[in-house]
Write a protein that holds these residues in place. Structure first.
Motif, PDB file in Angstrom:
ATOM      1  N   GLU A 189       0.832  -1.203   0.000  1.00  0.00           N
ATOM      2  CA  GLU A 189       0.000   0.000   0.000  1.00  0.00           C
ATOM      3  C   GLU A 189       0.866   1.253   0.000  1.00  0.00           C
ATOM      4  N   GLY A 190       0.380   2.297  -0.692  1.00  0.00           N
ATOM      5  CA  GLY A 190       1.127   3.548  -0.776  1.00  0.00           C
ATOM      6  C   GLY A 190       1.133   4.307   0.541  1.00  0.00           C
ATOM      7  N   HIS A 191       2.304   4.869   0.881  1.00  0.00           N
ATOM      8  CA  HIS A 191       2.435   5.632   2.128  1.00  0.00           C
ATOM      9  C   HIS A 191       3.233   6.928   1.930  1.00  0.00           C
ATOM     10  N   PHE A 192       3.724   7.182   0.707  1.00  0.00           N
ATOM     11  CA  PHE A 192       4.662   8.292   0.516  1.00  0.00           C
ATOM     12  C   PHE A 192       4.080   9.624   0.966  1.00  0.00           C
ATOM     13  N   PHE A 193       2.875   9.947   0.529  1.00  0.00           N
ATOM     14  CA  PHE A 193       2.310  11.271   0.826  1.00  0.00           C
ATOM     15  C   PHE A 193       1.909  11.419   2.297  1.00  0.00           C
ATOM     16  N   ARG A 194       1.861  10.322   3.035  1.00  0.00           N
ATOM     17  CA  ARG A 194       1.648  10.424   4.477  1.00  0.00           C
ATOM     18  C   ARG A 194       2.917  10.863   5.191  1.00  0.00           C
ATOM     19  N   SER A 243      -3.614  19.772   4.342  1.00  0.00           N
ATOM     20  CA  SER A 243      -2.257  20.211   3.995  1.00  0.00           C
ATOM     21  C   SER A 243      -1.531  19.159   3.166  1.00  0.00           C
ATOM     22  N   GLN A 244      -1.675  17.882   3.503  1.00  0.00           N
ATOM     23  CA  GLN A 244      -1.018  16.833   2.727  1.00  0.00           C
ATOM     24  C   GLN A 244      -1.760  16.545   1.428  1.00  0.00           C
ATOM     25  N   LEU A 245      -3.080  16.710   1.420  1.00  0.00           N
ATOM     26  CA  LEU A 245      -3.822  16.550   0.163  1.00  0.00           C
ATOM     27  C   LEU A 245      -3.407  17.602  -0.855  1.00  0.00           C
ATOM     28  N   ARG A 246      -3.088  18.792  -0.397  1.00  0.00           N
ATOM     29  CA  ARG A 246      -2.620  19.831  -1.325  1.00  0.00           C
ATOM     30  C   ARG A 246      -1.267  19.454  -1.919  1.00  0.00           C
ATOM     31  N   LEU A 247      -0.445  18.727  -1.177  1.00  0.00           N
ATOM     32  CA  LEU A 247       0.821  18.236  -1.724  1.00  0.00           C
ATOM     33  C   LEU A 247       0.569  17.174  -2.785  1.00  0.00           C
ATOM     34  N   VAL A 248      -0.413  16.311  -2.543  1.00  0.00           N
ATOM     35  CA  VAL A 248      -0.785  15.326  -3.572  1.00  0.00           C
ATOM     36  C   VAL A 248      -1.196  16.049  -4.847  1.00  0.00           C
ATOM     37  N   LYS A 249      -1.980  17.114  -4.703  1.00  0.00           N
ATOM     38  CA  LYS A 249      -2.455  17.853  -5.876  1.00  0.00           C
ATOM     39  C   LYS A 249      -1.320  18.572  -6.596  1.00  0.00           C
ATOM     40  N   GLU A 250      -0.271  18.961  -5.881  1.00  0.00           N
ATOM     41  CA  GLU A 250       0.882  19.580  -6.539  1.00  0.00           C
ATOM     42  C   GLU A 250       1.475  18.645  -7.582  1.00  0.00           C
ATOM     43  N   VAL A 251       1.458  17.349  -7.300  1.00  0.00           N
ATOM     44  CA  VAL A 251       2.054  16.363  -8.196  1.00  0.00           C
ATOM     45  C   VAL A 251       1.012  15.768  -9.138  1.00  0.00           C
ATOM     46  N   LEU A 252      -0.203  15.550  -8.649  1.00  0.00           N
ATOM     47  CA  LEU A 252      -1.234  14.833  -9.407  1.00  0.00           C
ATOM     48  C   LEU A 252      -2.537  15.624  -9.424  1.00  0.00           C
ATOM     49  N   TYR A 285       9.589   7.704  -4.181  1.00  0.00           N
ATOM     50  CA  TYR A 285       8.290   7.524  -4.835  1.00  0.00           C
ATOM     51  C   TYR A 285       8.454   6.982  -6.248  1.00  0.00           C
ATOM     52  N   LEU A 286       9.224   7.683  -7.074  1.00  0.00           N
ATOM     53  CA  LEU A 286       9.384   7.242  -8.456  1.00  0.00           C
ATOM     54  C   LEU A 286      10.089   5.893  -8.536  1.00  0.00           C
ATOM     55  N   ALA A 287      11.189   5.743  -7.795  1.00  0.00           N
ATOM     56  CA  ALA A 287      11.965   4.507  -7.887  1.00  0.00           C
ATOM     57  C   ALA A 287      11.190   3.291  -7.399  1.00  0.00           C
ATOM     58  N   ALA A 288      10.153   3.515  -6.600  1.00  0.00           N
ATOM     59  CA  ALA A 288       9.336   2.399  -6.097  1.00  0.00           C
ATOM     60  C   ALA A 288       8.200   2.054  -7.049  1.00  0.00           C
ATOM     61  N   GLY A 289       7.995   2.858  -8.093  1.00  0.00           N
ATOM     62  CA  GLY A 289       6.879   2.660  -8.999  1.00  0.00           C
ATOM     63  C   GLY A 289       7.179   1.693 -10.129  1.00  0.00           C
ATOM     64  N   LEU A 290       6.170   1.476 -10.957  1.00  0.00           N
ATOM     65  CA  LEU A 290       6.286   0.556 -12.085  1.00  0.00           C
ATOM     66  C   LEU A 290       7.276   1.096 -13.114  1.00  0.00           C
ATOM     67  N   ARG A 291       8.242   0.285 -13.497  1.00  0.00           N
ATOM     68  CA  ARG A 291       9.239   0.677 -14.504  1.00  0.00           C
ATOM     69  C   ARG A 291       8.715   0.369 -15.898  1.00  0.00           C
ATOM     70  N   ALA A 312      -3.724   3.012  -2.036  1.00  0.00           N
ATOM     71  CA  ALA A 312      -3.282   3.713  -0.831  1.00  0.00           C
ATOM     72  C   ALA A 312      -4.477   3.969   0.081  1.00  0.00           C
ATOM     73  N   PRO A 313      -5.006   2.934   0.726  1.00  0.00           N
ATOM     74  CA  PRO A 313      -6.223   3.104   1.539  1.00  0.00           C
ATOM     75  C   PRO A 313      -6.103   4.192   2.594  1.00  0.00           C
ATOM     76  N   THR A 314      -4.938   4.301   3.237  1.00  0.00           N
ATOM     77  CA  THR A 314      -4.812   5.251   4.355  1.00  0.00           C
ATOM     78  C   THR A 314      -4.781   6.703   3.895  1.00  0.00           C
ATOM     79  N   TYR A 315      -4.664   6.953   2.586  1.00  0.00           N
ATOM     80  CA  TYR A 315      -4.703   8.336   2.104  1.00  0.00           C
ATOM     81  C   TYR A 315      -6.059   8.986   2.357  1.00  0.00           C
ATOM     82  N   LEU A 316      -7.085   8.169   2.594  1.00  0.00           N
ATOM     83  CA  LEU A 316      -8.412   8.742   2.840  1.00  0.00           C
ATOM     84  C   LEU A 316      -8.388   9.702   4.018  1.00  0.00           C
ATOM     85  N   GLY A 317      -7.585   9.410   5.022  1.00  0.00           N
ATOM     86  CA  GLY A 317      -7.543  10.237   6.220  1.00  0.00           C
ATOM     87  C   GLY A 317      -6.514  11.350   6.201  1.00  0.00           C
TER      88      GLY A 317
END
Length: 462
Positions: A175-180, A228-237, A196-202, A219-224
């Motif tokens: 499960e994804g945890h980077f943005f946490r 402030s951290q959701l805005r960081l997710v939006k900076e990238v995605l 983040y990138l190096a852990a992703g699909l090549r 990334a189930p835990t991203y729901l919570g």
């Protein structure tokens, strides 16, 4: 924009009125500024090759332009593409060159490594060249599956396997945890290439027309995540699509409790004479984050009650539904029904939102409305698809249609869909379920008001 602004400023200067030595000095300063600007462009700039494709639309149009990242000048990021005869000012991601949503399947490969990594260049679906391998790239996720612990996010992954163009960003069991773990933009971009990138699909980007998959992150835990951290997710995605998998809150809490039993977190207090009568037979769940000593944590929770480690019995999986009822009764002591979100719940408990485990964390995970409100504060309604885990566990044409419409893709009909595995423990007591539904009632009503689909989900829960 830089040269236009400079020209405007210079026109405001009355050069003939200046003394000769001042004119010479002004000219020298201007020449030095130009030299420094050019040097900065060479030093900080990196050459990128942008390849755009429209593979999903069935088009064979591929084009490539060698571009150079220009350092921000007067707040405007620019990439220079000499072969195209133009510079692209990245005022926003609405620029057609960087349209990467699934409906507009134009793919971009940024060749040259992360040396020119800028928020304006990144988005869902963008592919970046690896730092140390010119032939390898990573395609940022186009979709994130969230939902908290034990809400059915893994079931959504089973459905996505029916879309040939999708592949998981990482192993589906990871499960994804980077943005946490990131808390500001500087920290995020510094750690992103390696963590983040190096852990992703090549993917192989060495060929002329790479077959680039769309990736999704579980990334189930991203729901919570807080805003402030959701805005960081939006900076990238910024154009990411989000599938939110939700399960009936009381059932989710019971499953979470049983998972805590498998980890050895659940303790029962012995009925010893020196133990206060109110605590004899009580069930307590350790709240510390592993690795830690669960027994010491429970003793700390009962500090001042004369309960020692020898007075605790670790309950083995599967825990009896009566043990869950005792844990709920103790946790909800003096907690009023009808709380609207997890913040109000933690306030009523006198606990902090940092408690991810323990009964406080187990029960707080069912207040979905507060989580959804935070996501909708950062992303738009059309970017979220809310699904019930109970529906995902039963293969149906309705779920397939919802996913196909949301993603704008055709669903393969030949791939099987696995149903949710039957639980290995006794069902929850009806009295416990009724009490929990009273606690979650107001939050569920708030969730139902989001749209008709959520209203239908909540109606089936109740």
């Amino acid at each position: 924009r830089f040269w236009s602004t400079l020209h405007t400023k210079l026109r405001m200067v009355d050069l003939p009125a200046l003394p000769a030595d001042r004119r010479v000095l002004l000219g020298a300063v201007g020449a030095l500024a130009i030299v420094l600007l050019c040097a900065a462009s060479i030093w900080r700039g990196g050459t990128w090759s942008i390849v755009a494709t429209e593979e999903l639309a069935g088009s064979s149009r591929y084009w490539e332009a060698r571009c150079t990242c220009i350092p921000p000048v007067l707040g405007v990021n620019t990439i220079r593409c000499p072969d195209e005869g133009d510079n692209f000012a990245l005022h926003s991601r609405r620029n057609a060159l960087f349209t990467n949503s699934i409906e507009w399947p134009r793919r971009i490969i940024l060749r040259g490594g992360p040396t020119c990594m800028q928020p304006e260049l990144l988005d869902a679906g963008v592919c970046l060249q690896a730092k140390h391998d010119l032939n390898t790239g990573y395609c940022l996720p186009s979709l994130i599956i969230v939902g908290g612990l034990h809400t059915g996010a893994a079931l959504a992954h089973v459905y996505l396997s029916r879309f040939p163009v999708f592949q998981p960003w990482t192993d589906p069991h990871d499960e994804g945890h980077f943005f946490r773990s990131v808390h500001n933009e500087t920290d995020m971009f510094a750690r992103m290439p390696e963590e983040y990138l190096a852990a992703g699909l090549r993917v192989n980007i060495s060929i002329a027309r790479p077959a680039l998959p769309y990736t999704y992150e579980i990334a189930p835990t991203y729901l919570g995540l807080p805003v402030s951290q959701l805005r960081l997710v939006k900076e990238v995605l910024p154009s990411i699509r989000i599938i939110v998998a939700l399960r009936e809150p009381s059932a989710r809490a019971y499953t979470h409790f049983q998972h805590s039993c498998t980890e050895g977190r659940v303790m029962r207090v012995a009925a010893s004479k020196h133990v206060p009568e109110a605590l004899r037979g009580a069930v307590v769940v350790a709240s510390c984050v592993a690795p830690c000593n669960y027994v010491d944590d429970v003793v700390g929770q009962l500090e001042g009650s004369a309960v020692a480690a020898a007075d605790l019995e670790r309950l083995a999986f599967p825990c009896a539904p009566q043990a869950f009822d005792l844990a709920v009764t103790r946790a909800l002591h003096n907690v009023p029904p009808g709380l609207v979100n997890e913040h109000a719940f933690f306030t009523a408990l006198g606990a902090t939102p940092d408690v991810a485990e323990g009964m406080a964390g187990i029960l707080a995970g069912g207040f979905y409305s507060g989580h959804i409100d935070r996501w909708l504060e950062v992303y738009r309604h059309h970017q979220l698809l809310i699904l019930a885990a109970e529906d995902l566990a039963k293969p149906s044409d309705e779920i397939r249609t919802q996913l196909s419409t949301f993603l704008g893709l055709e669903l393969r009909s030949d791939a099987p869909v696995a149903a949710e595995r039957a639980p290995e423990y006794a069902p929850m007591l009806e009295s416990t379920k009724a009490r929990l539904q009273q606690i979650y009632n107001l939050a569920n009503q708030h969730l139902a008001r989001l749209n008709k689909h959520c209203e239908g989900i909540v109606r089936r829960w109740v």
